[in-house]
Structure formats: structure tokens, C-alpha cells
Design a protein around this motif. Sequence first.
Motif, mmCIF file in Angstrom:
data_model
loop_
_atom_site.group_PDB
_atom_site.id
_atom_site.type_symbol
_atom_site.label_atom_id
_atom_site.label_comp_id
_atom_site.label_asym_id
_atom_site.label_seq_id
_atom_site.Cartn_x
_atom_site.Cartn_y
_atom_site.Cartn_z
ATOM 1 N N UNK A 1 0.803 -1.217 0.000
ATOM 2 C CA UNK A 1 0.000 0.000 0.000
ATOM 3 C C UNK A 1 0.841 1.275 0.000
ATOM 4 N N UNK A 2 2.158 1.104 -0.109
ATOM 5 C CA UNK A 2 3.090 2.234 -0.152
ATOM 6 C C UNK A 2 3.056 3.083 1.109
ATOM 7 N N UNK A 3 2.555 2.505 2.211
ATOM 8 C CA UNK A 3 2.616 3.186 3.502
ATOM 9 C C UNK A 3 3.614 2.391 4.323
ATOM 10 N N UNK A 4 4.856 2.715 4.148
ATOM 11 C CA UNK A 4 5.910 1.835 4.600
ATOM 12 C C UNK A 4 5.994 1.720 6.110
ATOM 13 N N UNK A 5 6.120 0.465 6.535
ATOM 14 C CA UNK A 5 6.322 0.139 7.939
ATOM 15 C C UNK A 5 7.672 0.669 8.423
ATOM 16 N N UNK A 6 8.564 0.923 7.469
ATOM 17 C CA UNK A 6 9.939 1.317 7.803
ATOM 18 C C UNK A 6 9.995 2.547 8.709
ATOM 19 N N UNK B 1 2.687 -12.179 5.248
ATOM 20 C CA UNK B 1 3.662 -12.951 4.489
ATOM 21 C C UNK B 1 5.115 -12.593 4.672
ATOM 22 N N UNK B 2 5.436 -11.316 4.829
ATOM 23 C CA UNK B 2 6.844 -10.893 4.938
ATOM 24 C C UNK B 2 7.325 -10.996 6.379
ATOM 25 N N UNK B 3 8.436 -11.691 6.562
ATOM 26 C CA UNK B 3 8.946 -11.976 7.900
ATOM 27 C C UNK B 3 10.312 -11.337 8.114
ATOM 28 N N UNK B 4 10.760 -11.223 9.356
ATOM 29 C CA UNK B 4 12.053 -10.576 9.624
ATOM 30 C C UNK B 4 13.247 -11.391 9.133
ATOM 31 N N UNK B 5 13.032 -12.656 8.779
ATOM 32 C CA UNK B 5 14.118 -13.468 8.211
ATOM 33 C C UNK B 5 14.101 -13.442 6.689
ATOM 34 N N UNK C 1 14.958 -11.423 3.265
ATOM 35 C CA UNK C 1 15.946 -10.403 2.899
ATOM 36 C C UNK C 1 15.296 -9.074 2.535
ATOM 37 N N UNK C 2 14.051 -9.116 2.052
ATOM 38 C CA UNK C 2 13.416 -7.887 1.581
ATOM 39 C C UNK C 2 12.777 -7.053 2.702
ATOM 40 N N UNK C 3 12.997 -7.438 3.959
ATOM 41 C CA UNK C 3 12.514 -6.600 5.071
ATOM 42 C C UNK C 3 13.683 -5.984 5.852
#
Length: 335
Positions: free
Chosen positions: A239-244, A260-264, A266-268
Motif C-alpha cells: 500500500x506504499x505506507x511503509x512500515x519502515x 507474508x513478509x517476515x524478519x528473516x 531479505x526484503x525486510x
Amino acid sequence: MMDIDNVKTISFGDSNKESKHIAFCCDEKYVKYVGITVSSIIDNNPEEKFAFHIFVDLIGQDDKEKLQLLASISGSSIHIHVIDNKIFGRMQLPENSGNLSIATFYRFIVPAILKDKAKKVLYLDADICVCGKLNDLFEIDLENKLAAVVEDFGEKQINSATRGSERLNLSRYFNAGVILFNIKNWNKYNLTDKSIKMSLEKVYTMADQDILNILFKDQVVFTDEKYNYQCSMSNELDNKKWEWERDIPDDICIIHYICGSKPWHSWTSNCKLVKNFYEPVLRKSLWKDVILVEPLSYKEMHQAYRNCKLGKDLMAAIYWYFQYAVNKAISKIKM
């Protein structure tokens, strides 16, 4: 009653009446991530003695040796409960269940296995980082309740399709990644047999989470989100509202990396909630050499592109965007 005598236990260290019991359920490939979560608990609660219970169908020798060493170093005990999949193998997961495996249903037997060992047990998913004290969570009064829980992330969304309370006609709906079980009351109402029966009769949209919400209706304590702070890096990327850029409150105790995206992955790696909390634990842990999972699907490649863009790694961003475009085109041709 399900025959739990077939569950074989390997123990490293001993628990006592002061030990706080914490359980995990996973398959073999997730044991290393459980080890990292256990490490985060020990690091942030050095004064506590825990009894960790890992329910798993198989476990590799390397992970077993690391868990044994961790128990020796920390003074907490670690118990590996090896599950016979004879019953669980007949259960079905919903379509598009992503990271879920049959192991998600193992939690149905946790309070039965531990009925003579503890009054409460804290169940945690493997995609969790503990960054605070757990004592107050364990002190929640469950005398007339089945569990303490936290409301599900989806209940706050605008789209009603994501709200489990509406799907199941419940007043409230909780996330099953963090549950403090009242062991006595669970067994009093024979919920192991009831939950297994439900999972064999029907495929639920959110698998065991739906089943537990139905069984626990109006019999839970809803507690503060600091004990299950759910962040969806997948949703934020899409959604382009980045968690970063998110800053979390100072009193957050448990970070739960849902979806789906986990801390292990590479893309997080540029996510603040990964860099500031998960990575430091990983680097200090016995699993510090674990290899990050690389993108396989074109959607994951697109997230890798955006992660690299955020990290100002231009060449890597170009590479992943090219991979994303090519693999997306190939997938459309195959349809």
C-alpha cells in the motif's frame, strides 16, 4: 480424548514451580526462528526462569544442540515435544494459507500436555520478537476465563472482509499469535478434543485462529496491544505506507510480524522494526549465521525492489525490479 501418550519429550534442564511456561508450535524449518524468539525472551527477562516448550514433528541435530546449549547458558529449561502427525495430518489448511503449516494446529494439545506442569502457559508464534518484560502479562487474572488475548490487526481495517468478528458473528475477534492459556479451564471444558473435532469437520478461513475464537467466545480477557503489537510489512509495502518509518510506543513488549513478509526475509532488512529489534537479537543468538530467505515469487521480488530503494541501494533496486518485471510477465504468459 486424544491419545497424548504418543508425544515424546526431550528435555534440557529442569523447571520448577517458579518457572514461567512458554510454548511454540512449528515444523522443522521454523525451529531456528523459535530459537531466535526464545533468545529475545531470555535477553529481555534475565531475572526470570522459563520453561520453554517446542512442539514439533521433526528437529535437526544442529538446532537440537543449539537449544541444549541455550538452556545451559540461560538457566531456563527447554523441552522438545515431538508430535506424531497421525491426527494432524488429516487436517486441512485454507487455500492461500501462505506460511501456515499443519503445525499451527499443534497448539490444540499444548494445555493437555502441560496440565500437570503449570497453571498458565503463554503460546507464541515463531514470527515474534520480545522486547520487554513478560511478568505483568503472566500476572493477568484468568480465574474464570480461558485465556488472555489481544484484538486482531484486521479488526481495525476499513474492509469488513478482513474482520473476523463479522465473518464469525462474534462481538470481538483476537489474534492467535499470542495467547496466555488457563490450562485448568481449557482441560475442564475438554477443548483439546473439541478443537481437533472442529478442525477435522471443516476448513476455516483463518484455520486454528477461527476455531479458538469460536470456542473462547466471551471467555477471554482482552489485554493491551503492547503484548501483541502486530505489524504487517507485506501490507505496508503493497500500500506504499511503509512500515519502515513507524515508531512504536516505548512500552511495547511483544512485536508480532504478521502476514507474508517476515524478519528473516531479505526484503525486510531496512524495516525499522527489524533493524532495531529483531536483527540485534539475531546477531547475538546461537542462530546468528542463519541465511536470510531470498525472494521467489514476483510479488516478493517487487517488495525486494522497494526495500532496496528505501535503503538507497540503487544497483540492487534495479536488479530486483528487472527480476520482478520478467517473472511477472512469465507468470502471466503461463496463466
